[in-house]
Design a protein around this motif. Structure first.
Motif, short mmCIF file in Angstrom:
data_model
loop_
_atom_site.label_atom_id
_atom_site.label_comp_id
_atom_site.label_asym_id
_atom_site.label_seq_id
_atom_site.Cartn_x
_atom_site.Cartn_y
_atom_site.Cartn_z
N ARG A 359 -58.20 -91.71 -34.98
CA ARG A 359 -57.51 -92.95 -34.63
C ARG A 359 -56.53 -93.37 -35.72
O ARG A 359 -55.96 -94.45 -35.65
N CYS A 360 -56.36 -92.56 -36.76
CA CYS A 360 -55.42 -92.86 -37.85
C CYS A 360 -54.95 -91.55 -38.44
O CYS A 360 -55.73 -90.59 -38.55
N TRP A 361 -53.67 -91.52 -38.84
CA TRP A 361 -53.11 -90.29 -39.40
C TRP A 361 -53.22 -90.23 -40.92
O TRP A 361 -52.86 -89.22 -41.53
N ASN A 362 -53.73 -91.27 -41.57
CA ASN A 362 -53.84 -91.30 -43.03
C ASN A 362 -55.08 -90.53 -43.46
O ASN A 362 -56.17 -91.08 -43.57
N THR A 363 -54.93 -89.24 -43.70
CA THR A 363 -56.07 -88.38 -44.02
C THR A 363 -56.19 -88.06 -45.51
O THR A 363 -57.04 -87.26 -45.89
N ILE A 364 -55.35 -88.67 -46.34
CA ILE A 364 -55.42 -88.40 -47.78
C ILE A 364 -56.68 -89.03 -48.34
O ILE A 364 -56.97 -90.22 -48.12
N SER A 365 -57.48 -88.27 -49.07
CA SER A 365 -58.71 -88.78 -49.67
C SER A 365 -58.46 -89.26 -51.09
O SER A 365 -57.47 -88.87 -51.73
N VAL A 366 -59.36 -90.10 -51.56
CA VAL A 366 -59.26 -90.69 -52.90
C VAL A 366 -60.52 -90.33 -53.67
O VAL A 366 -61.64 -90.48 -53.14
N ASP A 367 -60.35 -89.86 -54.89
CA ASP A 367 -61.50 -89.58 -55.75
C ASP A 367 -62.16 -90.90 -56.13
O ASP A 367 -61.55 -91.72 -56.84
N GLY A 368 -63.39 -91.14 -55.67
CA GLY A 368 -64.06 -92.42 -55.89
C GLY A 368 -64.24 -92.78 -57.35
O GLY A 368 -63.83 -93.87 -57.78
N PRO A 369 -64.85 -91.91 -58.19
CA PRO A 369 -65.01 -92.25 -59.60
C PRO A 369 -63.68 -92.48 -60.32
O PRO A 369 -63.56 -93.39 -61.15
N THR A 370 -62.66 -91.66 -60.00
CA THR A 370 -61.35 -91.85 -60.63
C THR A 370 -60.74 -93.19 -60.22
O THR A 370 -60.19 -93.93 -61.05
N ALA A 371 -60.86 -93.53 -58.93
CA ALA A 371 -60.33 -94.81 -58.46
C ALA A 371 -61.05 -95.97 -59.12
O ALA A 371 -60.42 -96.97 -59.52
N ALA A 372 -62.38 -95.87 -59.27
CA ALA A 372 -63.13 -96.96 -59.90
C ALA A 372 -62.70 -97.17 -61.34
O ALA A 372 -62.52 -98.31 -61.80
N SER A 373 -62.53 -96.07 -62.08
CA SER A 373 -62.13 -96.20 -63.49
C SER A 373 -60.71 -96.75 -63.61
O SER A 373 -60.44 -97.60 -64.49
N LYS A 374 -59.79 -96.33 -62.74
CA LYS A 374 -58.41 -96.82 -62.82
C LYS A 374 -58.34 -98.30 -62.43
O LYS A 374 -57.60 -99.09 -63.05
N LEU A 375 -59.09 -98.70 -61.42
CA LEU A 375 -59.10 -100.11 -61.02
C LEU A 375 -59.69 -100.97 -62.13
O LEU A 375 -59.16 -102.05 -62.45
N ALA A 376 -60.80 -100.52 -62.72
CA ALA A 376 -61.43 -101.30 -63.79
C ALA A 376 -60.51 -101.42 -65.00
O ALA A 376 -60.39 -102.48 -65.62
N ALA A 377 -59.83 -100.32 -65.34
CA ALA A 377 -58.92 -100.35 -66.49
C ALA A 377 -57.75 -101.31 -66.23
O ALA A 377 -57.35 -102.07 -67.13
N ARG A 378 -57.23 -101.31 -65.01
CA ARG A 378 -56.10 -102.21 -64.70
C ARG A 378 -56.53 -103.66 -64.73
O ARG A 378 -55.79 -104.54 -65.22
N VAL A 379 -57.73 -103.94 -64.24
CA VAL A 379 -58.22 -105.31 -64.26
C VAL A 379 -58.47 -105.77 -65.69
O VAL A 379 -58.14 -106.91 -66.06
N LEU A 380 -59.05 -104.91 -66.52
CA LEU A 380 -59.27 -105.27 -67.92
C LEU A 380 -57.94 -105.55 -68.63
O LEU A 380 -57.84 -106.47 -69.45
N GLN A 381 -56.94 -104.74 -68.33
CA GLN A 381 -55.62 -104.97 -68.92
C GLN A 381 -55.07 -106.34 -68.51
O GLN A 381 -54.49 -107.06 -69.34
N GLU A 382 -55.26 -106.71 -67.25
CA GLU A 382 -54.76 -108.01 -66.77
C GLU A 382 -55.55 -109.16 -67.40
O GLU A 382 -54.99 -110.21 -67.70
N ILE A 383 -56.85 -108.94 -67.61
CA ILE A 383 -57.67 -109.98 -68.23
C ILE A 383 -57.21 -110.26 -69.65
O ILE A 383 -57.12 -111.41 -70.10
N GLN A 384 -56.90 -109.18 -70.38
CA GLN A 384 -56.46 -109.35 -71.76
C GLN A 384 -55.15 -110.11 -71.85
O GLN A 384 -54.87 -110.80 -72.84
N ALA A 385 -54.31 -110.02 -70.80
CA ALA A 385 -53.00 -110.66 -70.83
C ALA A 385 -53.02 -112.09 -70.32
O ALA A 385 -51.97 -112.73 -70.25
#
Length: 666
Positions: A359-385
Motif C-alpha cells: 500500500r506504499c512505495w517507500n521501501t527504503i529501510s532505516v538502521d534502527g540503532p544508527t537512527a537512534a544514535s543520530k536522533l539522540a546526538a542531534r537532540v543533545l546538540q540542540e539542548i546545548q544551544a
C-alpha cells in the motif's frame, strides 16, 4: 427470628457492622437475576444473625471463578486490608474463587480482623477449625467443575462418533439447514465447487495464501456464514485450506484447553489424539490431491517457521520483547503508517508497514540503532544551544501561571454548581423511589445521576490538584541536565528511553530523499522537540512550551564522500585557484575521484539553485532494479492522509532525470 452466632457478630467501631458481600455469575448464559438473588440472600442472612445496624456493600460481578486476575479480586483485597470491613459474606466460597487462593484470602481476612462467612459451605473464620471446611470446599468446587467439563466433553465426542453430531460452525461452501443436528443434514453449496477448484489450482501453481485471498475478494466470494469478517485474508485462507472437511473428513478435538495456574485462565493447545469421521458427501477436493497439495504447501512454508529445540518452540510462553526506540514512534512521510522492525529481513531495520502490505512505495529501510544514535546526538546538540531565560520571558510565564490559577478556580466553581444541581436531582429521585418503589425508569435515572456525580467529583479533585500545583521554572543549566540525563544515561535500545522520549518527541516522520545528482534513496527524519514536559506542569504553559520547542531535521544515514566533503573541498579550491585536486584530496584524506565528484555536486546545486544537496522523492522510482514494490500486481497506493509536517515541495525545483537512474557507487 434471630439466630445467634457463636461467637456473635461485632462491629469494629461498636455502632455499625460494615459488611462486604461477594456475588458472582460465571458466563453471559447465566441469568443476571442470580446476582440479585445472591444479594438478597446475603441481606436476609445478616438480618437474621445480627441485631444492630449494619451496612452491606455487595461486589456483584460476572466472570470465571478460576481467573486469578479479575479486577474485583484486587478491589476486595484492598477493602479488607484497609481495616474498614468487619465481615465478608458470600453464598459459597466459589463465589470468590474456585481454587486454593480462596483459602489464602480467608487467612488474609483473619490477619486483618475481618470475619469471613460462606453460608452454604458452613465456613466461619470466627470458629476454630474453619481451615478444614475451607480446604474441603475449595477442593469440592474445583472437582465439580472438572467433572462437569469431562462429562460434557465425553457426551459431545460420543455424538460426533456415533451419528455425526456437533456440527457447529459451517465454513464457506457448506449449507447447514436450521435445526440440523448432524453432518448428514449438511449439504455442499454447488456454487462453491468451482471456487475451491480454482483455489487449489492457485496453490498448486505457487500462489500464496494472500494472493488467493486477493482473488477471492476481487471476485466477490462471500466468507463463511459464521465468520465475523467481511473480506478474506491470508490467515483465513490458510485455516480453511488445512480443514480436512474439504476432502470429506471431519475432525474434532484438534485443540483442547489446559489451565495456566499463574493466571487461572485456560489456553488452547494442540491435542495429541484428535477424532476423525469420514463424510464423503462433503468433499470438494479429491483426498489424494488434497494431501499432495498440503504436503507441498507445508514443505514450501517450513523455511519460515521457527526452528524447534528438542521438539519445542524456544520462544513458547515467553513475553514479547518491547519495541525499542525509535520503533512505534516513527511514521512514514509518504503514507502515514508506522515504521516496523524487520525491514528487508533485518530485525534491527525499520521499514514502512504500508510497503509490507503493498500500500506504499517507500521501501527504503532505516538502521534502527544508527537512527537512534543520530536522533539522540542531534537532540543533545540542540539542548546545548538553548539560550538562557530572559527577564521578559519569565514575566510572561508568571503572568500565564496567574491566569491559569484563576481559570482553575473558575472551573472548580462551575463544577460545584453542576454538582449541586445533580445532588438536587438525586434527592428528588430518592424521594420517588421511597414513594413509588424501584421502577425501572427512576432507577435508570438515578444510576445516570450517580455516575455523573462521580465524574464531577473526579474532575473537581483534578482541578484542585492543578490549582495547588506550584510550577517552578528551573535555571536553564538545571533544565539541560534533566534533558541530558534522558539521552545520555539510558541506552538507545532500552524501553525506558522510549517512554521518556515519547513525552518530548511524540511523533517522528521519516521521508525519502536522494542527492540531486543521482544515487540511492535515503531517509530523513522531521520532528518537534518539546522540553517543557521535563518541568512539572510545564506543558500546561503555552509560552514555556513555545520557548522550549524546536523543529528539527535529522539525516538517518551516513552521506557519501562527495556530500560530506563538498563544502570543504570547494572552499579550499576557491581559496587557491589553480590548485590541483589531488592535493586537496591528500589534505582531506580522500581520493581525487571523491573531490572531483564533490565539485560536480556543488556545480549541480548551483545550476538548480539549491542550498541542500538532497531533494525529496515524491514519486515511486522508475527503472530501479530494487525498488519495485509499486510494480507488483497487488500494489495499490492508499495513504492514511496528510499530516502537518509534510515536506514543502512547491519551492523545490524539479529533479533531473538522473535521479531515476540506478544508484552509483560513491
Amino acid at each position: 427470628m434471630k439466630y445467634r452466632l457463636d461467637p456473635p457478630l461485632t462491629a469494629r467501631d461498636g455502632r455499625v457492622l460494615r459488611v462486604l458481600g461477594v456475588a458472582r455469575i460465571s458466563t453471559i448464559n447465566q441469568d443476571p437475576l442470580s446476582l440479585r438473588d445472591q444479594g438478597e440472600l446475603l441481606q436476609q442472612w445478616i438480618a437474621d444473625h445480627y441485631d444492630g445496624r449494619f451496612e452491606l456493600n455487595t461486589v456483584a460481578t460476572q466472570g470465571s471463578g478460576e481467573h486469578l486476575d479479575r479486577k474485583e479480586l484486587i478491589d476486595i483485597q484492598r477493602r479488607v486490608t484497609s481495616d474498614s470491613i468487619d465481615l465478608v459474606v458470600m453464598e459459597d466460597l466459589g463465589r470468590y474463587l474456585r481454587d486454593m487462593q480462596a483459602i489464602a484470602f480467608c487467612g488474609l481476612c483473619v490477619d486483618f480482623g475481618t470475619r469471613v462467612v460462606a453460608i452454604n459451605d458452613h465456613i466461619d473464620t470466627g470458629r476454630d477449625g474453619w481451615e478444614d471446611n475451607a480446604l474441603f470446599a475449595a477442593w469440592r468446587h474445583k472437582r465439580y467443575n472438572q467433572d462437569t467439563s469431562s462429562r460434557i466433553k465425553q457426551r459431545l465426542n460420543s455424538r460426533f462418533s456415533d451419528d455425526g453430531g456437533v456440527f457447529q460452525c459451517a465454513i464457506y461452501g457448506y449449507i447447514k439447514a436450521p435445526g440440523a443436528r448432524s453432518d448428514r443434514d449438511v449439504q455442499k453449496d454447488p456454487a462453491a465447487a468451482p471456487i475451491y477448484e480454482r483455489w487449489f489450482n492457485l496453490l498448486e501453481d505457487g500462489a500464496s495464501y494472500e494472493e488467493v485471498a486477493d482473488w477471492l475478494n476481487a471476485n466477490h466470494v462471500p466468507v463463511g456464514p459464521s465468520c465475523r469478517r467481511t473480506e478474506w485474508d491470508g490467515m483465513m485462507v490458510g485455516r480453511i485450506t488445512h480443514n480436512p472437511i474439504i476432502k470429506g473428513l471431519r475432525m474434532r478435538n484438534r485443540m483442547h484447553t489446559v489451565k495456566h495456574n499463574q493466571s487461572g485462565k485456560r489456553r488452547s493447545v494442540h491435542c495429541d489424539e484428535p477424532h476423525y469421521r469420514p463424510c464423503p458427501h462433503l468433499a470438494f477436493i479429491d483426498p489424494e490431491r488434497y494431501d499432495r497439495v498440503l504436503h507441498k504447501l507445508d514443505s514450501r512454508n517450513s523455511k519460515h517457521r521457527r526452528k524447534r529445540v528438542n521438539g519445542r518452540d524456544p520462544c513458547a510462553n515467553r513475553p514479547k520483547r518491547r519495541t525499542t526506540w525509535p520503533g512505534q514512534h516513527s511514521f512514514c512521510g509518504i503514507c502515514g503508517r508506522q515504521l516496523i522492525y524487520g525491514g528487508h529481513g533485518q530485525k534491527d531495520h525499520l521499514v514502512c508497514k504500508g510497503s509490507k502490505i503493498y500500500r506504499c512505495w517507500n521501501t527504503i529501510s532505516v538502521d534502527g540503532p544508527t537512527a537512534a544514535s543520530k536522533l539522540a546526538a542531534r537532540v543533545l546538540q540542540e539542548i546545548q544551544a538553548l539560550p538562557d531565560f530572559d527577564k521578559v520571558f519569565l514575566e510572561k510565564v508568571h503572568q500565564q501561571l496567574d491566569e491559569g490559577g484563576l481559570a482553575h478556580r473558575q472551573k472548580i466553581a462551575e463544577l460545584d454548581r453542576k454538582a449541586a444541581s445533580l445532588e438536587r436531582s438525586q434527592s428528588n429521585l430518592l424521594a420517588s423511589l421511597r414513594e413509588y418503589g424501584p421502577t425501572p425508569l427512576v432507577k435508570a435515572d438515578l444510576d445516570r445521576v450517580m455516575a455523573e456525580l462521580e465524574d464531577l467529583n473526579f474532575a473537581r479533585k483534578e482541578a484542585e490538584r492543578a490549582a495547588k500545583a506550584q510550577v517552578s521554572i528551573p535555571a536553564m543549566d538545571d533544565l539541560k541536565k534533566l534533558a541530558r540525563a534522558v539521552f545520555e544515561e539510558l541506552a538507545c535500545d532500552s524501553a525506558e528511553l522510549g517512554r521518556q522520549i515519547k513525552r518530548l518527541i511524540p511523533r517522528i516522520v521519516i521521508y525519502p530523499y536522494r542527492l540531486c545528482d543521482g544515487g540511492g534513496q535515503v531517509q530523513r527524519a522531521r520532528f518537534t522537540l518539546n522540553l517543557a514536559p521535563l518541568i512539572a506542569g510545564g506543558e500546561s504553559i503555552p509560552e514555556l512550551a513555545r520557548y522550549l520547542s524546536r523543529e528539527l531535521e535529522v539525516d538517518l544515514f551516513d552521506p557519501p564522500q562527495r556530500a560530506t566533503y563538498r563544502v570543504e573541498a570547494v572552499r579550499r579550491l576557491a581559496e587557491s585557484p589553480g590548485k590541483p585536486q589531488y592535493e586537496v584530496a591528500m589534505e582531506l584524506g580522500i581520493t581525487e575521484t571523491a573531490v572531483n565528484r564533490a565539485v560536480a555536486l556543488d556545480r549541480k546545486m548551483a545550476e538548480m539553485g539549491l542550498k541542500d544537496p538532497y531533494l525529496p522523492v515524491l514519486q515511486p522510482p522508475e527503472g530501479s532494479n530494487r525498488l519495485r514494490v509499486h510494480q507488483h500486481a497487488r500494489y495499490r497506493f492508499e495513504p492514511l492522509g496528510r499530516f502537518e509536517d509534510e515536506p514543502e515541495v512547491e519551492a523545490i525545483p524539479e529533479a533531473p532525470e538522473e535521479l531515476n537512474s540506478a544508484p552509483e557507487a560513491a
